[in-house]
Scaffold this active site. Structure first.
Site: not given
Length: 252
Positions: A39, A57-58, A84, A149, A153, A182, A184
């Site tokens: 993360d 950091d992706v 994820n 978004y 996806k 979800a 979250t």
């Protein structure tokens, strides 16, 4: 579920500090895996021996490569990657400028590419190698105010199938989960700024056939199924975890 199912296996979960990612980390740990939660910030609470927290950091390739190398050195290899990490976006196709489109694709799509690219040389050495990507119901259903978004996806779902085809002969399975809405922290933040949070939550719950938000633990259970060595014939699948939203058409 038994600890023996994942005993000796080593996993990376991106975005593993909260929400769906944290639930996946817990599910894999409880089933016997050693897990690295990647993360933006390391979590001081991840010190139980079977879970380590690694900063990454992706959106930055060098950061990703350092983190994956760190995990492989700590664990002595890698068997499971759960992609994820992701960020949200609202609006129609007109509502976000080019910079915002690039920012969300950098994390949601290119981030998965970067982590997978860094992990694959290590996964190829595993006899139980698997990648699980987290996509969304937005990949298969047209949702209002989610153009950007949804585009990311949808790309994740297509990427999953292409990767499954590319890496099958190398012994690396690639699947995805498609969660419905979800419960979250991100959804919580959206509800907090709504004009009527209670009514907005009720609308989100009613949109799903089973009448409630999906729990992170339910999504984590699906991820664990796809990642399990017992699922060796499951490949190239996008598994819906959405209370039936993708396929059911119920009479009212």
């Amino acid at each position: 579920m038994t600890k023996a199912e994942f005993e000796g296996l080593r996993a990376i979960v991106t975005g593993g500090a909260s929400g769906i990612g944290a639930a996946v980390v817990a599910a894999l740990r409880d089933r016997g895996a050693r897990v690295a939660a990647l993360d933006l910030r390391e979590s001081p609470d991840s010190t139980d021996g079977d879970v380590v927290s690694v900063s990454a950091d992706v959106a930055d390739d060098a950061s990703v490569r350092r983190a994956v190398t760190d995990v492989v050195e700590r664990f002595g290899g890698l068997d499971i990657l759960v992609n994820n990490a992701g960020i949200g976006a609202q609006g129609t196709v007109e509502d976000n400028d080019d910079d915002e489109w690039r920012r969300v694709f950098e994390v949601n799509v290119f981030g998965m590419v970067r982590v997978s690219r860094a992990a694959l040389p290590h996964l190829r050495r595993s006899s139980s190698a698997t990648i699980v990507n987290v996509a969304s119901i937005a990949a298969t259903a047209g949702l209002p105010q989610r153009a950007l978004y949804s585009a990311t996806k949808g790309a994740v779902a297509a990427l999953t199938r292409a990767m499954a085809a590319d890496h099958l002969a190398e012994g690396v399975r690639v699947n995805a989960v498609n969660p419905g809405t979800a419960d979250t922290p991100w959804v919580g933040r959206l509800l907090a700024v709504a004009d009527d949070p209670t009514a907005e939550r009720a609308a989100l719950e009613a949109r799903q056939p089973h009448g409630r938000l999906v729990s992170p633990e339910e999504i984590a259970h699906a991820v664990a199924y796809l990642a399990s060595p017992l699922s060796g014939s499951t490949n190239g699948v996008c598994l819906a975890v959405d209370g039936g939203m993708q396929d059911l058409r119920l009479r009212k």
